[in-house]
Design a protein around this motif. Structure first.
Motif, PDB file in Angstrom:
ATOM      1  N   GLN A 178      -5.628  -1.337  11.264  1.00  0.00           N
ATOM      2  CA  GLN A 178      -4.329  -1.227  10.604  1.00  0.00           C
ATOM      3  C   GLN A 178      -4.498  -0.475   9.277  1.00  0.00           C
ATOM      4  O   GLN A 178      -4.491  -1.062   8.203  1.00  0.00           O
ATOM      5  CB  GLN A 178      -3.749  -2.627  10.358  1.00  0.00           C
ATOM      6  CG  GLN A 178      -2.276  -2.656  10.002  1.00  0.00           C
ATOM      7  CD  GLN A 178      -1.805  -4.081   9.744  1.00  0.00           C
ATOM      8  OE1 GLN A 178      -2.572  -4.950   9.353  1.00  0.00           O
ATOM      9  NE2 GLN A 178      -0.522  -4.327   9.984  1.00  0.00           N
ATOM     10  N   PRO A 179      -4.677   0.851   9.326  1.00  0.00           N
ATOM     11  CA  PRO A 179      -4.914   1.626   8.104  1.00  0.00           C
ATOM     12  C   PRO A 179      -3.783   1.482   7.090  1.00  0.00           C
ATOM     13  O   PRO A 179      -2.628   1.259   7.462  1.00  0.00           O
ATOM     14  CB  PRO A 179      -5.033   3.065   8.611  1.00  0.00           C
ATOM     15  CG  PRO A 179      -4.392   3.057   9.955  1.00  0.00           C
ATOM     16  CD  PRO A 179      -4.611   1.691  10.530  1.00  0.00           C
ATOM     17  N   PHE A 180      -4.163   1.607   5.825  1.00  0.00           N
ATOM     18  CA  PHE A 180      -3.215   1.466   4.723  1.00  0.00           C
ATOM     19  C   PHE A 180      -2.794   2.849   4.250  1.00  0.00           C
ATOM     20  O   PHE A 180      -3.636   3.712   3.988  1.00  0.00           O
ATOM     21  CB  PHE A 180      -3.889   0.702   3.572  1.00  0.00           C
ATOM     22  CG  PHE A 180      -2.938   0.228   2.506  1.00  0.00           C
ATOM     23  CD1 PHE A 180      -2.362  -1.029   2.571  1.00  0.00           C
ATOM     24  CD2 PHE A 180      -2.635   1.043   1.426  1.00  0.00           C
ATOM     25  CE1 PHE A 180      -1.498  -1.475   1.580  1.00  0.00           C
ATOM     26  CE2 PHE A 180      -1.771   0.613   0.431  1.00  0.00           C
ATOM     27  CZ  PHE A 180      -1.200  -0.648   0.505  1.00  0.00           C
ATOM     28  N   ARG A 181      -1.483   3.094   4.146  1.00  0.00           N
ATOM     29  CA  ARG A 181      -0.979   4.407   3.760  1.00  0.00           C
ATOM     30  C   ARG A 181       0.011   4.277   2.604  1.00  0.00           C
ATOM     31  O   ARG A 181       0.834   3.363   2.586  1.00  0.00           O
ATOM     32  CB  ARG A 181      -0.321   5.118   4.943  1.00  0.00           C
ATOM     33  CG  ARG A 181      -1.301   5.486   6.051  1.00  0.00           C
ATOM     34  CD  ARG A 181      -0.676   6.366   7.111  1.00  0.00           C
ATOM     35  NE  ARG A 181      -1.681   6.857   8.033  1.00  0.00           N
ATOM     36  CZ  ARG A 181      -1.996   6.268   9.179  1.00  0.00           C
ATOM     37  NH1 ARG A 181      -1.359   5.163   9.563  1.00  0.00           N
ATOM     38  NH2 ARG A 181      -2.938   6.768   9.960  1.00  0.00           N
ATOM     39  N   ILE A 182      -0.085   5.221   1.674  1.00  0.00           N
ATOM     40  CA  ILE A 182       0.819   5.267   0.530  1.00  0.00           C
ATOM     41  C   ILE A 182       1.522   6.615   0.547  1.00  0.00           C
ATOM     42  O   ILE A 182       0.881   7.663   0.519  1.00  0.00           O
ATOM     43  CB  ILE A 182       0.059   5.114  -0.801  1.00  0.00           C
ATOM     44  CG1 ILE A 182      -0.749   3.820  -0.808  1.00  0.00           C
ATOM     45  CG2 ILE A 182       1.036   5.139  -1.981  1.00  0.00           C
ATOM     46  CD1 ILE A 182      -1.769   3.749  -1.922  1.00  0.00           C
ATOM     47  N   GLU A 183       2.850   6.586   0.604  1.00  0.00           N
ATOM     48  CA  GLU A 183       3.621   7.828   0.540  1.00  0.00           C
ATOM     49  C   GLU A 183       4.181   7.982  -0.872  1.00  0.00           C
ATOM     50  O   GLU A 183       4.764   7.060  -1.426  1.00  0.00           O
ATOM     51  CB  GLU A 183       4.761   7.809   1.555  1.00  0.00           C
ATOM     52  CG  GLU A 183       5.552   9.116   1.572  1.00  0.00           C
ATOM     53  CD  GLU A 183       6.587   9.175   2.678  1.00  0.00           C
ATOM     54  OE1 GLU A 183       7.654   9.770   2.446  1.00  0.00           O
ATOM     55  OE2 GLU A 183       6.322   8.613   3.767  1.00  0.00           O
ATOM     56  N   THR A 184       3.985   9.161  -1.458  1.00  0.00           N
ATOM     57  CA  THR A 184       4.506   9.466  -2.787  1.00  0.00           C
ATOM     58  C   THR A 184       5.471  10.643  -2.677  1.00  0.00           C
ATOM     59  O   THR A 184       5.809  11.075  -1.573  1.00  0.00           O
ATOM     60  CB  THR A 184       3.351   9.816  -3.746  1.00  0.00           C
ATOM     61  OG1 THR A 184       2.665  10.969  -3.232  1.00  0.00           O
ATOM     62  CG2 THR A 184       2.360   8.660  -3.854  1.00  0.00           C
ATOM     63  N   GLY A 185       5.896  11.159  -3.827  1.00  0.00           N
ATOM     64  CA  GLY A 185       6.818  12.291  -3.785  1.00  0.00           C
ATOM     65  C   GLY A 185       6.236  13.507  -3.109  1.00  0.00           C
ATOM     66  O   GLY A 185       6.919  14.199  -2.360  1.00  0.00           O
ATOM     67  N   LYS A 186       4.937  13.768  -3.333  1.00  0.00           N
ATOM     68  CA  LYS A 186       4.293  14.959  -2.771  1.00  0.00           C
ATOM     69  C   LYS A 186       3.252  14.637  -1.710  1.00  0.00           C
ATOM     70  O   LYS A 186       3.002  15.441  -0.820  1.00  0.00           O
ATOM     71  CB  LYS A 186       3.596  15.768  -3.884  1.00  0.00           C
ATOM     72  CG  LYS A 186       4.502  16.323  -4.962  1.00  0.00           C
ATOM     73  CD  LYS A 186       3.688  17.127  -5.964  1.00  0.00           C
ATOM     74  CE  LYS A 186       4.570  17.771  -7.035  1.00  0.00           C
ATOM     75  NZ  LYS A 186       5.131  16.761  -7.953  1.00  0.00           N
ATOM     76  N   GLY A 187       2.589  13.487  -1.837  1.00  0.00           N
ATOM     77  CA  GLY A 187       1.418  13.232  -1.010  1.00  0.00           C
ATOM     78  C   GLY A 187       1.500  12.049  -0.073  1.00  0.00           C
ATOM     79  O   GLY A 187       2.426  11.241  -0.118  1.00  0.00           O
ATOM     80  N   LEU A 188       0.485  11.989   0.786  1.00  0.00           N
ATOM     81  CA  LEU A 188       0.288  10.859   1.685  1.00  0.00           C
ATOM     82  C   LEU A 188      -1.180  10.466   1.605  1.00  0.00           C
ATOM     83  O   LEU A 188      -2.065  11.289   1.874  1.00  0.00           O
ATOM     84  CB  LEU A 188       0.664  11.229   3.127  1.00  0.00           C
ATOM     85  CG  LEU A 188       0.519  10.098   4.160  1.00  0.00           C
ATOM     86  CD1 LEU A 188       1.460   8.945   3.835  1.00  0.00           C
ATOM     87  CD2 LEU A 188       0.800  10.616   5.561  1.00  0.00           C
ATOM     88  N   ILE A 189      -1.439   9.221   1.214  1.00  0.00           N
ATOM     89  CA  ILE A 189      -2.802   8.733   0.991  1.00  0.00           C
ATOM     90  C   ILE A 189      -3.128   7.726   2.082  1.00  0.00           C
ATOM     91  O   ILE A 189      -2.362   6.787   2.315  1.00  0.00           O
ATOM     92  CB  ILE A 189      -2.910   8.076  -0.399  1.00  0.00           C
ATOM     93  CG1 ILE A 189      -2.543   9.111  -1.470  1.00  0.00           C
ATOM     94  CG2 ILE A 189      -4.293   7.509  -0.648  1.00  0.00           C
ATOM     95  CD1 ILE A 189      -1.806   8.521  -2.637  1.00  0.00           C
ATOM     96  N   THR A 190      -4.264   7.914   2.743  1.00  0.00           N
ATOM     97  CA  THR A 190      -4.664   7.029   3.841  1.00  0.00           C
ATOM     98  C   THR A 190      -6.018   6.406   3.523  1.00  0.00           C
ATOM     99  O   THR A 190      -6.964   7.107   3.183  1.00  0.00           O
ATOM    100  CB  THR A 190      -4.757   7.802   5.167  1.00  0.00           C
ATOM    101  OG1 THR A 190      -3.492   8.436   5.435  1.00  0.00           O
ATOM    102  CG2 THR A 190      -5.086   6.863   6.317  1.00  0.00           C
ATOM    103  N   VAL A 191      -6.127   5.070   3.667  1.00  0.00           N
ATOM    104  CA  VAL A 191      -7.386   4.357   3.415  1.00  0.00           C
ATOM    105  C   VAL A 191      -7.578   3.280   4.473  1.00  0.00           C
ATOM    106  O   VAL A 191      -6.637   2.885   5.156  1.00  0.00           O
ATOM    107  CB  VAL A 191      -7.392   3.693   2.015  1.00  0.00           C
ATOM    108  CG1 VAL A 191      -7.162   4.703   0.932  1.00  0.00           C
ATOM    109  CG2 VAL A 191      -6.326   2.603   1.935  1.00  0.00           C
ATOM    110  N   LEU A 192      -8.813   2.799   4.596  1.00  0.00           N
ATOM    111  CA  LEU A 192      -9.099   1.639   5.449  1.00  0.00           C
ATOM    112  C   LEU A 192      -9.317   0.403   4.575  1.00  0.00           C
ATOM    113  O   LEU A 192      -8.789  -0.660   4.843  1.00  0.00           O
ATOM    114  CB  LEU A 192     -10.315   1.912   6.331  1.00  0.00           C
ATOM    115  CG  LEU A 192     -10.116   2.994   7.392  1.00  0.00           C
ATOM    116  CD1 LEU A 192     -11.411   3.238   8.149  1.00  0.00           C
ATOM    117  CD2 LEU A 192      -9.016   2.586   8.366  1.00  0.00           C
ATOM    118  N   GLY A 193     -10.090   0.528   3.552  1.00  0.00           N
ATOM    119  CA  GLY A 193     -10.315  -0.578   2.634  1.00  0.00           C
ATOM    120  C   GLY A 193     -11.063  -0.061   1.431  1.00  0.00           C
ATOM    121  O   GLY A 193     -12.192   0.404   1.559  1.00  0.00           O
TER     122      GLY A 193
END
Length: 329
Positions: A178-193
């Motif tokens: 269940q990867p963790f994703r952060i959407e911002t105004g310009k970007g998309l950040i994907t992490v596992l932990g």
């Protein structure tokens, strides 16, 4: 509003269903041209019909399926149609209209309820002061004052996605499936932990990784991306990613102090711009090599102009205000 004659009602219903002939359309047009009130009546009915269709489409319903169901109900209502009397025929027409209106109203109400339930599924927090938030699956988020975070009350099974504006520090719980994703105004950040800082500012965005690994991508052009490991950061302006390593903690605002030790002026200026969310630059045309000057300094609760003034005194440089930007030279 005027009462439509029965023969016009019949032709208009056929037209709204898209099954009328050119001759039918001409009859409707000729009749409507007799009186502006007739034209207004037809226009209002047509607009109401189309608005209902558009509303269903906007709410992500299968519009064709919806109207198909209406037509099926109309067919059931007319199976026992008796062609021997106009009274019975137009009673069925009236029933058809009622059935169609009831079904459309049902879809509209259902869509309204579904839309509001979907909206209720999100929690939105705007930090009035530095604030710690723990998400349902165990991830901890430290929000800087003014930051806004939006996240679902229940995450999807295949991802944990949140939306961020402003600055926040994340300590993400590891859930590989269940990867963790952060959407911002310009970007998309994907992490596992991992643990990392995100600053989603108006002009530029910054990700600084403390532990683990992060994929930082342009959300509009996913092929434009960079992977960051511990002690690496990237600044994204919407065009390019500028990568570098860091040695001091990126969570300076929690410590209420900016501290630099033998740090290049270029890096100091970038940190100040992000920390104060205000543009600061070096005019390298007037002072070539100024960005490489080494700085050792600490700042407490000074304003940006006070911090820049102190840097100018340490380096022998000058600074000026140009529109909304502080420029060292």
């Amino acid at each position: 509003m005027e009462q439509l004659p029965d023969h016009i009602k019949k032709l208009l219903l056929r037209k709204l269903h898209g099954i009328s002939a050119k001759a039918d359309d001409k009859i409707i047009a000729d009749w409507a041209s007799q009186d502006p009130a007739y034209e207004e009546e037809i226009a209002q009915l047509t607009t109401t019909w189309r608005m209902a269709d558009e509303w269903l489409e906007e709410k992500e319903f299968d519009t064709n399926s919806a109207w198909s169901k209406i037509d099926q109900r109309i067919a059931l209502a007319t199976e026992k149609k008796n062609d021997t009397t106009n009274t019975v025929f137009w009673m069925n027409t009236f029933l058809k209209t009622l059935v169609a209106a009831a079904i459309v109203a049902g879809f509209i109400f259902g869509g309204w309820w579904w839309y509001n339930k979907r909206q209720e599924s999100f929690t939105i927090i705007t930090a009035a002061a530095d604030q710690q938030v723990t998400l349902s699956e165990g991830t901890t988020v430290w929000l800087r004052k003014g930051a806004t975070i939006r996240f679902p009350k229940i995450f999807k099974a295949d991802e944990r996605k949140i939306y961020l504006s402003g600055e926040a520090y994340f300590d993400v719980k590891t859930i590989i499936q269940q990867p963790f994703r952060i959407e911002t105004g310009k970007g998309l950040i994907t992490v596992l932990g991992t643990s990392f800082l995100v600053n989603a500012g108006r002009r530029q965005e910054r990700v600084a990784v403390v532990t683990g690994k992060v994929l930082f991508a342009d959300k509009d052009h996913p092929q434009k991306k960079c992977t960051l490991s511990a002690n690496e950061e990237a600044i994204f302006t919407g065009e390019t990613f500028e990568r570098k390593t860091f040695t001091s903690s990126p969570l300076r605002w929690q410590q209420e102090e900016l501290s630099f030790r033998s740090t290049s002026l270029k890096e100091v200026i970038q940190t100040l711009a992000i920390f104060y969310n205000h543009p600061v630059k070096i005019d390298s045309t007037q002072t070539p090599g100024a960005g490489e000057i080494s700085i050792t300094a600490s700042f407490g609760k000074e304003s940006l102009s006070q911090a820049v003034d102190e840097i100018a005194k340490l380096t022998g440089l000058h600074y000026r205000q140009q529109q909304d930007t502080l420029i060292l030279y």
